[in-house]
Design an enzyme around this catalytic site. Structure first.
Site, PDB file in Angstrom:
ATOM      1  N   LYS A 151      14.735  43.926  39.575  1.00  0.00           N
ATOM      2  CA  LYS A 151      15.772  44.281  38.611  1.00  0.00           C
ATOM      3  C   LYS A 151      15.109  44.476  37.245  1.00  0.00           C
ATOM      4  O   LYS A 151      14.206  43.727  36.862  1.00  0.00           O
ATOM      5  CB  LYS A 151      16.847  43.204  38.556  1.00  0.00           C
ATOM      6  CG  LYS A 151      17.696  43.163  39.828  1.00  0.00           C
ATOM      7  CD  LYS A 151      18.779  42.117  39.730  1.00  0.00           C
ATOM      8  CE  LYS A 151      19.629  42.085  40.999  1.00  0.00           C
ATOM      9  NZ  LYS A 151      20.488  43.279  41.131  1.00  0.00           N
ATOM     10  N   GLU A 189      29.002  34.303  40.792  1.00  0.00           N
ATOM     11  CA  GLU A 189      29.554  35.392  41.601  1.00  0.00           C
ATOM     12  C   GLU A 189      31.061  35.235  41.734  1.00  0.00           C
ATOM     13  O   GLU A 189      31.557  34.116  41.884  1.00  0.00           O
ATOM     14  CB  GLU A 189      28.957  35.379  43.008  1.00  0.00           C
ATOM     15  CG  GLU A 189      27.482  35.642  43.112  1.00  0.00           C
ATOM     16  CD  GLU A 189      27.024  35.656  44.564  1.00  0.00           C
ATOM     17  OE1 GLU A 189      27.316  36.654  45.258  1.00  0.00           O
ATOM     18  OE2 GLU A 189      26.422  34.664  44.995  1.00  0.00           O
ATOM     19  N   PHE A 201      15.188  41.110  69.930  1.00  0.00           N
ATOM     20  CA  PHE A 201      14.076  40.646  69.102  1.00  0.00           C
ATOM     21  C   PHE A 201      13.169  39.635  69.808  1.00  0.00           C
ATOM     22  O   PHE A 201      12.054  39.393  69.365  1.00  0.00           O
ATOM     23  CB  PHE A 201      14.603  40.031  67.799  1.00  0.00           C
ATOM     24  CG  PHE A 201      15.296  41.008  66.894  1.00  0.00           C
ATOM     25  CD1 PHE A 201      14.840  42.316  66.780  1.00  0.00           C
ATOM     26  CD2 PHE A 201      16.408  40.627  66.151  1.00  0.00           C
ATOM     27  CE1 PHE A 201      15.475  43.224  65.947  1.00  0.00           C
ATOM     28  CE2 PHE A 201      17.046  41.525  65.316  1.00  0.00           C
ATOM     29  CZ  PHE A 201      16.577  42.823  65.213  1.00  0.00           C
ATOM     30  N   HIS A 221      16.258  33.130  43.955  1.00  0.00           N
ATOM     31  CA  HIS A 221      16.566  33.804  42.691  1.00  0.00           C
ATOM     32  C   HIS A 221      16.396  32.877  41.488  1.00  0.00           C
ATOM     33  O   HIS A 221      15.736  33.227  40.504  1.00  0.00           O
ATOM     34  CB  HIS A 221      18.005  34.327  42.697  1.00  0.00           C
ATOM     35  CG  HIS A 221      18.289  35.336  43.765  1.00  0.00           C
ATOM     36  ND1 HIS A 221      17.322  36.105  44.360  1.00  0.00           N
ATOM     37  CD2 HIS A 221      19.467  35.708  44.352  1.00  0.00           C
ATOM     38  CE1 HIS A 221      17.871  36.903  45.255  1.00  0.00           C
ATOM     39  NE2 HIS A 221      19.166  36.677  45.270  1.00  0.00           N
ATOM     40  N   LYS A 259      31.385  37.575  37.203  1.00  0.00           N
ATOM     41  CA  LYS A 259      30.062  37.914  37.738  1.00  0.00           C
ATOM     42  C   LYS A 259      29.092  37.899  36.579  1.00  0.00           C
ATOM     43  O   LYS A 259      29.262  38.630  35.601  1.00  0.00           O
ATOM     44  CB  LYS A 259      30.083  39.287  38.398  1.00  0.00           C
ATOM     45  CG  LYS A 259      28.728  39.723  38.970  1.00  0.00           C
ATOM     46  CD  LYS A 259      28.854  41.082  39.632  1.00  0.00           C
ATOM     47  CE  LYS A 259      27.506  41.570  40.168  1.00  0.00           C
ATOM     48  NZ  LYS A 259      26.946  40.670  41.189  1.00  0.00           N
ATOM     49  N   LYS A 278      29.692  30.601  44.013  1.00  0.00           N
ATOM     50  CA  LYS A 278      30.530  31.690  44.530  1.00  0.00           C
ATOM     51  C   LYS A 278      31.987  31.460  44.158  1.00  0.00           C
ATOM     52  O   LYS A 278      32.409  30.335  43.876  1.00  0.00           O
ATOM     53  CB  LYS A 278      30.401  31.777  46.052  1.00  0.00           C
ATOM     54  CG  LYS A 278      29.110  32.436  46.528  1.00  0.00           C
ATOM     55  CD  LYS A 278      29.146  32.665  48.021  1.00  0.00           C
ATOM     56  CE  LYS A 278      27.996  33.544  48.478  1.00  0.00           C
ATOM     57  NZ  LYS A 278      28.078  34.929  47.965  1.00  0.00           N
TER      58      LYS A 278
END
Length: 467
Positions: free
Chosen positions: A185, A219, A81, A243, A331, A326
């Protein structure tokens, strides 16, 4: 729209095998893409078949005949890259493949890489001519060429500015897509329409009727082999900056003059500019230091509990709570809007819940409104009931995956799936302000609801977490 060269930079990574290739497969299967080639590029030395085959476990009900068609349309180039010469060779390869397959020159370059490579890749794509600057209408001559940057966009506000300067040096805003896949979504993209096309909501959507708002991003998974990345970013940069801030801005924004991409982006940016951190704490799950590629002394947070205010007349003195983490016990991605209690005029018991609107994004796409009604068999007792809309049940069709929608909308040039740079800038300013507070830091057991301090936090602010 059905004709395109897909150039995937970072082709051997998790995002490509788990999301991008399965999404392209489904778009081809459904004939939403008909004439195409795929060119994968990354540092790893593999064949095109090896790179492509890694996605097969993530495609359900795979049709081998269709897969063979995709294989024939796919090639792979090893690339550094940071080596401009490699991009010149990649450009030559792409042109040759387009001539062989009679592809018209529409190109979509997807940077499925760490943001540390965004500047180098943008410079090389521009210098080599692989992606050309678009005109005011978004075209490069008679074709379109677009470039996609996957979140997170930078590591902080300063690095985000540096990256954006590199990008805008070579490309116009109308061909740049800074992606937060949450925006595609189904229920996230429905929030604005539900708010502004239903008269029963908008008159109540303010500090006179709403008590507080919760945004939850929970999560069960850990790092899933992404230790080196996650240990640098943590929950604030990985989830809250993008988010969570996007969800908050969609809930809190004002009505645009037009429900268009630009109008919605304007109003989201106006909200993000007014967000202020009020309180909170951070956490880390107990076995975090056992994860691969994690610093044994790391203080990277995997959990955040945060209280925000928004300095606008609509949201005066209304708290917005964000809980994200996490290795938690469930979830769940959802928004809970708690309405204020009504003055009690019941003859007897006045113990009942206030109304709640819940927008659940994962694991199921559900809108639900909790109201109070009479308890059967009594005259004055009430009980809460839920009126729910399940997207998949009502429409009885499989909801397209976020990346299917994302790729299709980018091909159409729809900027509503893109996050504008001023939104990113203001969101990073929020994260920078959180980090300056040096919030308390606690450990928590994995597969729990989070640190024990959650209970005291809820009591302090007289609120109750919905999960």
């Amino acid at each position: 729209m059905n004709e395109c060269t897909f150039i995937i930079l970072g082709a051997t990574g998790d995002l490509t095998k788990r999301k991008l290739i399965p999404a392209l497969y489904k778009l081809v299967r459904d004939k939403r893409i008909e004439k195409f080639i795929i060119v994968g590029a990354a540092f790893e030395d593999v064949t095109s078949q090896e790179f492509l085959s890694r996605a097969k476990p993530f495609i359900s009900s795979l049709d081998e005949k269709l897969w063979s068609k995709i294989e024939q349309a796919t090639t792979y180039q090893r690339i550094d890259f940071r080596n401009e010469k490699d991009f010149e060779l990649l450009h030559e390869h792409v042109v040759k493949r387009e001539q062989e397959k009679k592809i018209n020159g529409n190109r979509l370059a997807y940077l499925a890489t760490a943001s540390a490579f965004f500047c180098d890749i943008s410079d090389s794509l521009g210098k080599s001519g692989l992606i050309q600057r678009a005109d005011a209408d978004g075209f490069c001559g008679k074709v379109w060429q677009r470039i996609v940057y996957e979140k997170p966009f930078g590591l902080d506000q300063k690095s985000a500015h540096q990256i954006n300067a590199c990008i805008t040096k070579w490309f116009n805003e109308n061909q740049i897509f800074r992606i937060d896949h949450y925006l595609t979504k189904e229920l996230v993209s429905s929030i604005v329409l539900v708010r502004f096309t239903n008269i029963i909501f908008e008159p109540l959507w303010n500090h006179n009727y709403i008590d507080y708002v919760e945004i939850i991003l929970s999560e069960t998974l850990g790092l899933e082999g992404r230790g080196r990345y996650y240990d640098q970013y943590g929950v604030l940069r990985d989830v809250v900056q993008n988010h969570a801030m996007q969800l908050l801005s969609l809930i809190a924004m004002e009505l645009p003059e037009r429900l268009s991409a630009a109008g919605i982006q304007d109003q989201k940016a106006a909200v993000l500019k007014k967000i202020k951190i009020e309180d909170g704490f951070l956490g880390q799950y107990a076995d975090y230091h056992q994860e691969t590629d994690v610093n044994p002394q790391s203080q990277t947070p995997t959990f955040a509990c945060l209280k925000f205010s928004i300095d606008t007349p609509r949201w005066a003195n209304i708290p917005f709570y964000i809980k994200a983490g996490k290795r938690l016990d469930r979830k769940d991605t959802s928004v809970h809007i708690k309405f204020k209690n009504v003055d009690c005029t019941l003859k007897e018991s006045c113990v009942y819940e206030s109304d709640h609107l819940t927008i659940q994004i994962e694991p199921e796409a559900i809108f639900s409104l909790q109201l109070n009604t009479k308890q059967p068999g009594s005259l004055y007792e009430v009980t809460p009931v839920s009126l729910a809309f399940n997207h998949n049940y009502v429409f009885r069709t499989a909801t397209p995956e976020a990346y299917e929608v994302l790729i299709e909308q980018i091909m159409l040039g729809d900027q509503s799936v893109s996050v504008r740079f001023d939104e990113i800038e203001y969101a990073w300013a929020v994260i920078d302000s959180i980090e300056k507070l040096h919030l308390p830091f606690y450990r928590y057991q994995q597969m729990s609801s989070g640190p024990d301090e959650l209970k005291a936090f809820a009591q302090k602010y007289k609120m109750r977490w919905r999960v």
